[in-house]
Enzyme design. Structure first.
Site, PDB file in Angstrom:
ATOM      1  N   CYS A  28       0.827  -1.292  -0.205  1.00  0.00           N
ATOM      2  CA  CYS A  28       0.023   0.148   0.043  1.00  0.00           C
ATOM      3  C   CYS A  28       1.062   1.258  -0.102  1.00  0.00           C
ATOM      4  O   CYS A  28       1.874   1.113  -0.511  1.00  0.00           O
ATOM      5  CB  CYS A  28      -0.965   0.010   1.091  1.00  0.00           C
ATOM      6  SG  CYS A  28      -0.226  -0.071   2.692  1.00  0.00           S
ATOM      7  N   HIS A 545      26.843 -17.891   1.463  1.00  0.00           N
ATOM      8  CA  HIS A 545      26.116 -17.623   0.189  1.00  0.00           C
ATOM      9  C   HIS A 545      26.900 -17.513  -0.793  1.00  0.00           C
ATOM     10  O   HIS A 545      27.875 -16.691  -1.303  1.00  0.00           O
ATOM     11  CB  HIS A 545      25.415 -16.010   0.393  1.00  0.00           C
ATOM     12  CG  HIS A 545      24.594 -15.493  -0.568  1.00  0.00           C
ATOM     13  ND1 HIS A 545      24.693 -15.322  -1.879  1.00  0.00           N
ATOM     14  CD2 HIS A 545      23.034 -15.410  -0.544  1.00  0.00           C
ATOM     15  CE1 HIS A 545      23.617 -14.971  -2.436  1.00  0.00           C
ATOM     16  NE2 HIS A 545      22.475 -15.196  -1.641  1.00  0.00           N
TER      17      HIS A 545
END
Length: 622
Positions: A28, A545
């Protein structure tokens, strides 16, 4: 194309439980709104402490990550980085809903939020245009009988006049009905035959019909939402099961639309209109009995409702008031809220010596003037508690004053300073309400400013303590990959280089194998194989990672050797990856090794060596 918010997006995705835990996502004005399969998998504390995130709210079956004014860019980054196009409620037709059981009120809030969010900006824009036209007419700059006024008014009023078709489409997304069917239900409700004139709409099949008090369904809210909700249930549970496949293409919508429209005219429409009228009557009666009480209650509690997204429950009532009587008091009573917050932000900004608060204040001040208060609430006033409740009191007083002085809203306009034209009486060209609203809101800014200038205490922020089982144990981690060593600050990805995810070191691999840096458990292993989470037996939480943006390879070039939940020993092979393939696809293979629970330790000390072989000392935890 890479975005500066990609790093933040990765942090968000990881800490809402990963891509697979996201059922749907939308946003929103200031918030990313997630529907998660399991909210317990989300790391709320980590998200709250992440730069770029104001706070996290769990309410109404939604998991909301409050970002601020740049939420659209962060939303785009989350969709891009996570490849979540199919789960985007804005792009993919999904809806935000909770998989858990919701109480009726939470379900209602979820429905209203999902239905209004996609076109809220357009609705406000049209409201501002109508308000400006009303103002120009009131001061004699423009004539309401002139061509320019009529053309521009057609644009401004279209979103309100044709609200049922718009809501029909957005509600169809929410309830999983084909959008064209939802649109057609709304269009039928505002068809010229039903909006007045010489057409006979007194009966259907010879049975008398009861139209709403306004005489038609233009600008109505609740009737079309209920109609589409019924249509979705009726079509999915009944019609599709009985219509033969050979005629489903036209047979299903024919039966669904016919039955829904007839029931809407006879039952759904009148009942929904009655519900809306009762709700409107409650607030109008409260205002008639005591404008002071009405304004004080709505004004005081409005920003508390905003905190939890519950203010959406009052939006349909305000729109119903505008469509039936041409005026509304709810939009009046809440007006002081944003300005009280804005004034408080200004006071805090000038008085605080905290660098982080000073950095948040300018954006919160500007967005507050525009009517968006979440950055002010979550970033500045609510964490200190007292400033937040002081602004609630100011807003309550402002609401009481505005309602007592008879100010009314005559159209749905924008927020903040863009709301002023809404208080011009278009039928009498009276600007008195707008003038009063300007004076009162300026008083709110001054009151909020002075209250913080006098009472705000800039306490030194206490270091957040991370509670862990037992005392922190020192530990030495060995290199899981052979290669050249780099500082995290040299990594291209801001999520790692900034230290937002924790301290550590990076390795530029010379061999495509990842080994366990310590004894422990595989607590996370991404389906794409590019990232591994390990919790050591002594409590260190590690992420390895492999590469930058390698999630986009969707597992190609990666060959996991263990799975999530496996117990591993130091030196066990965890993963093999193809360095040549990854680099040929244009991705860096620089591999950060991060200690995600860094605050548990007094210090995290990476080795100062230039390179490492598998098994060499890499990080010392003290």
């Amino acid at each position: 194309m890479a975005s500066k918010y990609d790093g933040l997006a990765r942090i968000i995705i990881q800490n809402v439980g990963g891509k697979d835990n996201i059922q749907s996502i939308t946003h929103c004005v200031t918030r990313l709104r997630f529907s998660l399969k399991d909210e317990s998998k989300a790391n709320t504390d980590i998200l709250k402490e992440t730069d770029g995130i104001v706070t996290v709210i769990q309410s109404g079956g939604q998991y909301m990550v409050v970002i601020g004014n740049h939420v659209p860019q962060v939303f785009d980054a989350v969709i891009s980085v996570g490849h979540l196009e199919s789960k985007s409620a804005l792009a993919g037709g999904n809806e935000i809903e909770s998989t858990g059981k919701q109480n009726p009120f939470n379900a209602f809030i979820s429905i209203i939020t999902s239905v209004f969010t996609p076109f809220l900006g357009v609705l406000c824009a049209c409201g501002i245009l109508k308000g400006v036209l009303a103002l120009l007419t009131a001061i004699g700059v423009m004539s309401a009988a002139g061509g320019t006024y009529n053309f521009l008014y057609s644009l401004g009023d279209a979103a309100f006049y044709f609200l049922p078709p718009i809501l029909g489409m957005t509600a169809a997304k929410k309830f999983k009905l084909p959008e064209m069917e939802g649109l057609l239900i709304g269009l039928a409700m505002v068809y010229p035959y039903l909006t007045g004139g010489d057409y006979d709409i007194s009966n259907l099949f010879g049975i008398p019909v009861s139209m709403p008090p306004s005489g038609n369904y233009t600008s109505s809210v609740i009737p079309v939402i209920l109609a589409v909700a019924f249509a979705a249930w009726f079509e999915n549970k009944c019609v599709k099961k009985i219509v033969p496949d050979t005629i489903k293409l036209f047979g299903v919508p024919l039966i669904t639309l016919f039955v829904t429209f007839v029931l809407t005219i006879f039952i759904i429409g009148p009942v929904a209109s009655a519900i809306a009228n009762v709700l409107a009557l409650f607030f109008n009666t409260l205002n008639a009995l005591s404008p002071i009480l009405m304004g004080a209650v709505v004004g005081f509690f409005w920003q508390i409702l905003v905190m939890f997204g519950l203010h959406w429950s009052l939006v349909p009532i305000a729109l119903s008031n505008l469509s039936t009587s041409g005026e509304d008091i709810i939009l009046v009573a809440m007006l002081g809220t944003t300005f009280a917050q804005t004034g408080a932000v200004l006071g805090i900004w000038l008085k605080t010596k905290d660098k982080k608060i000073k950095s948040l204040a300018p954006a919160a001040f500007v967005s507050g003037l525009a009517g968006v208060t979440e950055p002010a609430i979550y970033g500045l006033t609510l964490p200190k508690k007292a400033p937040f409740f002081r602004t609630c009191v100011i807003a309550g007083v402002a609401g009481a004053v505005l309602c007592t002085m008879g100010v009314k809203a005559y159209q749905m306009a924008g927020m903040g300073v863009f709301a002023y034209p809404a208080y011009v009486n278009t039928s009498t060209n009276d600007t008195r309400g707008m003038i009063i609203s300007i004076v009162v809101t300026l008083a709110c800014v001054v009151a909020g400013f002075l209250s913080e200038l006098i009472f705000y205490k800039d306490d030194a922020p206490a270091k957040k303590e991370v509670k862990v089982e037992g005392s922190a144990q020192g530990e030495t981690l060995v290199a899981p990959i052979k290669g050249e060593l780099k500082q995290l600050s040299d990594i291209a990805d801001a999520a790692f280089s900034s230290g937002a995810m924790g301290k550590g070191i990076a390795i530029a691999p010379s061999e495509g194998k990842v080994y366990a840096p310590a004894d422990g458990t595989i607590t996370a292993f991404f389906a794409t194989g590019h990232a591994i989470g390990i919790t050591t037996d002594k409590g260190a939480e590690i992420i390895i990672h492999v590469g930058m943006d390698t999630v986009k390879l969707e597992g190609k070039g990666f060959e996991p050797k263990v799975k999530q939940g496996d117990q591993v020993k130091k030196g066990d092979l965890l993963l093999e990856f193809d360095i040549d393939y990854i680099t040929s696809e244009g991705y860096s293979v620089d591999t950060p090794v991060i200690i995600t629970n860094t605050p548990k330790y007094d210090d995290v000390i990476p080795t100062d060596a230039a390179s490492a072989a598998v098994g060499d000392t890499l990080i010392t935890l003290l």
